[in-house]
Design a protein around this motif. Sequence first.
Motif, PDB file in Angstrom:
ATOM      1  N   GLY A 132       0.817  -1.205   0.000  1.00  0.00           N
ATOM      2  CA  GLY A 132       0.000   0.000   0.000  1.00  0.00           C
ATOM      3  C   GLY A 132       0.856   1.264   0.000  1.00  0.00           C
ATOM      4  O   GLY A 132       0.456   2.300  -0.521  1.00  0.00           O
ATOM      5  N   ASN A 158      -1.706   1.439  -3.350  1.00  0.00           N
ATOM      6  CA  ASN A 158      -2.478   2.656  -3.177  1.00  0.00           C
ATOM      7  C   ASN A 158      -3.297   2.952  -4.435  1.00  0.00           C
ATOM      8  O   ASN A 158      -4.457   3.375  -4.351  1.00  0.00           O
ATOM      9  CB  ASN A 158      -1.523   3.805  -2.847  1.00  0.00           C
ATOM     10  CG  ASN A 158      -2.244   5.099  -2.534  1.00  0.00           C
ATOM     11  OD1 ASN A 158      -2.198   6.048  -3.303  1.00  0.00           O
ATOM     12  ND2 ASN A 158      -2.937   5.134  -1.406  1.00  0.00           N
ATOM     13  N   ILE A 160      -4.555   0.784  -6.521  1.00  0.00           N
ATOM     14  CA  ILE A 160      -5.710  -0.126  -6.516  1.00  0.00           C
ATOM     15  C   ILE A 160      -6.720   0.295  -5.441  1.00  0.00           C
ATOM     16  O   ILE A 160      -7.931   0.311  -5.679  1.00  0.00           O
ATOM     17  CB  ILE A 160      -5.245  -1.587  -6.293  1.00  0.00           C
ATOM     18  CG1 ILE A 160      -4.361  -2.043  -7.461  1.00  0.00           C
ATOM     19  CG2 ILE A 160      -6.442  -2.517  -6.131  1.00  0.00           C
ATOM     20  CD1 ILE A 160      -3.720  -3.422  -7.274  1.00  0.00           C
ATOM     21  N   ASP A 161      -6.225   0.650  -4.258  1.00  0.00           N
ATOM     22  CA  ASP A 161      -7.122   1.027  -3.152  1.00  0.00           C
ATOM     23  C   ASP A 161      -7.920   2.294  -3.465  1.00  0.00           C
ATOM     24  O   ASP A 161      -9.119   2.370  -3.177  1.00  0.00           O
ATOM     25  CB  ASP A 161      -6.329   1.244  -1.853  1.00  0.00           C
ATOM     26  CG  ASP A 161      -5.754  -0.052  -1.301  1.00  0.00           C
ATOM     27  OD1 ASP A 161      -6.219  -1.132  -1.701  1.00  0.00           O
ATOM     28  OD2 ASP A 161      -4.830   0.022  -0.464  1.00  0.00           O
ATOM     29  N   PRO A 172      -9.602  -2.953   2.069  1.00  0.00           N
ATOM     30  CA  PRO A 172      -8.678  -2.598   0.989  1.00  0.00           C
ATOM     31  C   PRO A 172      -9.164  -3.119  -0.357  1.00  0.00           C
ATOM     32  O   PRO A 172      -9.808  -4.169  -0.427  1.00  0.00           O
ATOM     33  CB  PRO A 172      -7.387  -3.298   1.412  1.00  0.00           C
ATOM     34  CG  PRO A 172      -7.836  -4.482   2.213  1.00  0.00           C
ATOM     35  CD  PRO A 172      -9.113  -4.081   2.880  1.00  0.00           C
ATOM     36  N   GLY A 173      -8.861  -2.373  -1.407  1.00  0.00           N
ATOM     37  CA  GLY A 173      -9.420  -2.661  -2.723  1.00  0.00           C
ATOM     38  C   GLY A 173      -8.844  -3.898  -3.403  1.00  0.00           C
ATOM     39  O   GLY A 173      -9.524  -4.517  -4.232  1.00  0.00           O
ATOM     40  N   PRO A 175      -8.227  -7.196  -2.883  1.00  0.00           N
ATOM     41  CA  PRO A 175      -8.964  -8.453  -3.041  1.00  0.00           C
ATOM     42  C   PRO A 175     -10.221  -8.320  -3.896  1.00  0.00           C
ATOM     43  O   PRO A 175     -10.497  -9.201  -4.716  1.00  0.00           O
ATOM     44  CB  PRO A 175      -9.321  -8.833  -1.592  1.00  0.00           C
ATOM     45  CG  PRO A 175      -8.284  -8.151  -0.752  1.00  0.00           C
ATOM     46  CD  PRO A 175      -7.962  -6.885  -1.463  1.00  0.00           C
ATOM     47  N   GLU A 178      -9.249  -7.901  -7.562  1.00  0.00           N
ATOM     48  CA  GLU A 178      -8.779  -9.188  -8.102  1.00  0.00           C
ATOM     49  C   GLU A 178      -9.979 -10.099  -8.430  1.00  0.00           C
ATOM     50  O   GLU A 178     -10.021 -10.725  -9.483  1.00  0.00           O
ATOM     51  CB  GLU A 178      -7.857  -9.894  -7.094  1.00  0.00           C
ATOM     52  CG  GLU A 178      -7.417 -11.256  -7.609  1.00  0.00           C
ATOM     53  CD  GLU A 178      -6.344 -11.937  -6.770  1.00  0.00           C
ATOM     54  OE1 GLU A 178      -6.244 -11.658  -5.559  1.00  0.00           O
ATOM     55  OE2 GLU A 178      -5.610 -12.765  -7.342  1.00  0.00           O
ATOM     56  N   GLY A 254       2.016  -6.576   0.587  1.00  0.00           N
ATOM     57  CA  GLY A 254       0.603  -6.966   0.623  1.00  0.00           C
ATOM     58  C   GLY A 254       0.041  -7.355  -0.741  1.00  0.00           C
ATOM     59  O   GLY A 254      -0.807  -8.254  -0.856  1.00  0.00           O
ATOM     60  N   VAL A 255       0.513  -6.707  -1.798  1.00  0.00           N
ATOM     61  CA  VAL A 255      -0.012  -6.971  -3.143  1.00  0.00           C
ATOM     62  C   VAL A 255       0.458  -8.338  -3.673  1.00  0.00           C
ATOM     63  O   VAL A 255      -0.092  -8.865  -4.639  1.00  0.00           O
ATOM     64  CB  VAL A 255       0.354  -5.804  -4.100  1.00  0.00           C
ATOM     65  CG1 VAL A 255      -0.237  -5.993  -5.485  1.00  0.00           C
ATOM     66  CG2 VAL A 255      -0.119  -4.462  -3.525  1.00  0.00           C
ATOM     67  N   ALA A 257      -0.249 -10.973  -2.544  1.00  0.00           N
ATOM     68  CA  ALA A 257      -1.378 -11.908  -2.423  1.00  0.00           C
ATOM     69  C   ALA A 257      -2.048 -12.144  -3.775  1.00  0.00           C
ATOM     70  O   ALA A 257      -2.752 -13.141  -3.960  1.00  0.00           O
ATOM     71  CB  ALA A 257      -2.400 -11.344  -1.438  1.00  0.00           C
ATOM     72  N   ASN A 258      -1.820 -11.248  -4.715  1.00  0.00           N
ATOM     73  CA  ASN A 258      -2.545 -11.322  -5.995  1.00  0.00           C
ATOM     74  C   ASN A 258      -2.056 -12.464  -6.888  1.00  0.00           C
ATOM     75  O   ASN A 258      -0.885 -12.524  -7.262  1.00  0.00           O
ATOM     76  CB  ASN A 258      -2.411  -9.980  -6.728  1.00  0.00           C
ATOM     77  CG  ASN A 258      -3.356  -9.892  -7.901  1.00  0.00           C
ATOM     78  OD1 ASN A 258      -3.155 -10.538  -8.913  1.00  0.00           O
ATOM     79  ND2 ASN A 258      -4.406  -9.101  -7.740  1.00  0.00           N
ATOM     80  N   GLY A 285       2.891  -9.298   4.232  1.00  0.00           N
ATOM     81  CA  GLY A 285       2.357  -8.008   4.688  1.00  0.00           C
ATOM     82  C   GLY A 285       3.237  -7.433   5.794  1.00  0.00           C
ATOM     83  O   GLY A 285       4.262  -8.021   6.178  1.00  0.00           O
ATOM     84  N   ASP A 286       2.841  -6.284   6.324  1.00  0.00           N
ATOM     85  CA  ASP A 286       3.626  -5.650   7.390  1.00  0.00           C
ATOM     86  C   ASP A 286       3.436  -6.417   8.694  1.00  0.00           C
ATOM     87  O   ASP A 286       2.303  -6.704   9.084  1.00  0.00           O
ATOM     88  CB  ASP A 286       3.153  -4.198   7.574  1.00  0.00           C
ATOM     89  CG  ASP A 286       3.490  -3.338   6.367  1.00  0.00           C
ATOM     90  OD1 ASP A 286       4.257  -3.802   5.500  1.00  0.00           O
ATOM     91  OD2 ASP A 286       2.991  -2.204   6.308  1.00  0.00           O
TER      92      ASP A 286
HETATM   93  P1  AMP Z   1       0.588  -3.716   3.037  1.00  0.00           P
HETATM   94  O1  AMP Z   1       0.739  -2.261   2.646  1.00  0.00           O
HETATM   95  O2  AMP Z   1       1.813  -4.524   2.779  1.00  0.00           O
HETATM   96  O3  AMP Z   1      -0.003  -3.899   4.395  1.00  0.00           O
HETATM   97  O4  AMP Z   1      -0.489  -4.344   2.019  1.00  0.00           O
HETATM   98  C1  AMP Z   1      -1.747  -3.775   1.822  1.00  0.00           C
HETATM   99  C2  AMP Z   1      -1.996  -3.589   0.341  1.00  0.00           C
HETATM  100  O5  AMP Z   1      -2.091  -4.873  -0.309  1.00  0.00           O
HETATM  101  C3  AMP Z   1      -3.281  -2.868   0.056  1.00  0.00           C
HETATM  102  O6  AMP Z   1      -3.035  -1.861  -0.895  1.00  0.00           O
HETATM  103  C4  AMP Z   1      -4.190  -3.960  -0.513  1.00  0.00           C
HETATM  104  O7  AMP Z   1      -5.155  -3.495  -1.425  1.00  0.00           O
HETATM  105  C5  AMP Z   1      -3.175  -4.837  -1.200  1.00  0.00           C
HETATM  106  N1  AMP Z   1      -3.696  -6.184  -1.464  1.00  0.00           N
HETATM  107  C6  AMP Z   1      -4.128  -7.096  -0.572  1.00  0.00           C
HETATM  108  N2  AMP Z   1      -4.595  -8.196  -1.207  1.00  0.00           N
HETATM  109  C7  AMP Z   1      -4.468  -7.969  -2.543  1.00  0.00           C
HETATM  110  C8  AMP Z   1      -4.771  -8.701  -3.728  1.00  0.00           C
HETATM  111  N3  AMP Z   1      -5.328  -9.904  -3.656  1.00  0.00           N
HETATM  112  N4  AMP Z   1      -4.490  -8.131  -4.923  1.00  0.00           N
HETATM  113  C9  AMP Z   1      -3.929  -6.904  -4.988  1.00  0.00           C
HETATM  114  N5  AMP Z   1      -3.624  -6.169  -3.921  1.00  0.00           N
HETATM  115  C10 AMP Z   1      -3.893  -6.684  -2.706  1.00  0.00           C
END
Ligand code: AMP
Length: 328
Positions: A132, A158, A160-161, A172-173, A175, A178, A254-255, A257-258, A285-286
Motif C-alpha cells: 500500500g 495505493n 488499486i485502493d 482494501p481494494g 482483493p 482481483e 501486501g499486493v 497476495a494477488n 504483509g507488514d
Molecule cells: P501492506 O501495505 O503490505 O499492508 O499491504 C496492503 C496492500 O495490499 C493494500 O493496498 C491492498 O489493497 C493490497 N492487497 C491485498 N490483497 C491484494 C490482492 N489480492 N491483490 C492486490 N492487492 C492486494
Amino acid sequence: MLCLGIEGTAHTFGVGIVDSSGKVLANSSKTYFPEKGGIHPREAAQFHSTNARGVLNTALEHAKIEIDDIGLIAFSQGPGLGPVLRTAATAARALAVWLDVPIIGVNHCIAHVEIGRLTEKAKDPVTLYVSGGNTQVIAFDAGRYRVFGETIDIPIGNCIDVFAREIGLPHPGGPSVERMALESKRYIPLPYVVKGMDLSFSGLMTEAVRRCRAGFGVNDICFSLQETAFAALVEVTERAVAHTEKKEVMLTGGVAANKRLREMLNLMSEEQGAKFFVPPKELCGDQGAMIAWNGILAHKSGFKQEIKETEVKQRWRTDEVDITWRRR
Ligand code: AMP
Ligand code: MG
C-alpha cells in the motif's frame, strides 16, 4: 537470544518475536482501517498507541515467554508516516531502556526482503516489493540493497485502493479488484507508464476511475487495471533480472497476495531461468517478525545503536543502509 521487533510504519502495528536461528515464536498485529478515505497519520498513530500493549501481550503469550527473556529490541525506524513511526519508536526505546537491552532501528523495506530470504531460503533474489505504501525493485550489490526501479508517484497498492474507493468498493481494494477482474477477459487500453526503470500509477488510477464513471464495465476495468499495472511491474523486474544476472526472483508486500501478479512474475522468471519465490502471506504483509529478524541479523554482524541515534526517518531509502550482515 530472542529479539522483539516492533513494526509501525503505516496502518499495521505489529510485534514479532524471533530467535537467533530465525525461528518465529510470535507475530501479532492489529491493523487500522480508516472509516472513510485514506490513512490519517495521526489517527493511525493513536490506534497504534491504544493497541500497543494488547499486541505486545498477545505476542508474549504466543511465544510463551516473559518480557525479561527478550535480549534485543528492534523497531521500524523508517520509511513511513511520521506520527506512526514515532509511536513505534517510543515504545521500542521505552522497552529497551527498561529491560536494559540493545536497540536497533530497522529499514522497513529491507526487513521485507530479509524475512523472505529467511523463509524461502532465497540467497540473492531480485525482489519486487509491492504494498500500500511502497513499490520497489530491490537487489543486493556492493554492500547495499540497490533500488533498480520504483514508483515515481503512488505505490501500486495505493493505486488499486484509491481506484476501488472511488468506485465504491470496500477497503482494501486489492482483493475485490482481483475478484472482479476474474469475471472479465476484455482488455480496455489504459495508460501504461514505464520511464526508464521507474513506474507511474497515478495516471492509470485516474483514467480507470474516469472510464468506470463513463459507463465501461467495472469488471473489464478491474481486469485491464491489473493487466496494465502488473505488466509494467514485471517489465521493470525483468530488466533488473537481466541486468544483474541474478537467478532468483522474489515477490513480497501486501499486493503479493494477488494470483495474477504471481502468475505473470512466475512466467517471466521461467523465461529468465530464475527461481521464483513468494513468502507465506502472513510474512508478506507488514508485521513485527521481519523487523525482529532484521534486528538479529544486524546485531549478529556487530551493529550497535545509541538511543540518540534512534530518531525516525520518514524518507529513509533502501539504498542508504550499509548491509553489515551480507558479504559484498
Ligand atoms: P501492506 O501495505 O503490505 O499492508 O499491504 C496492503 C496492500 O495490499 C493494500 O493496498 C491492498 O489493497 C493490497 N492487497 C491485498 N490483497 C491484494 C490482492 N489480492 N491483490 C492486490 N492487492 C492486494
Ligand atoms: Mg510494507
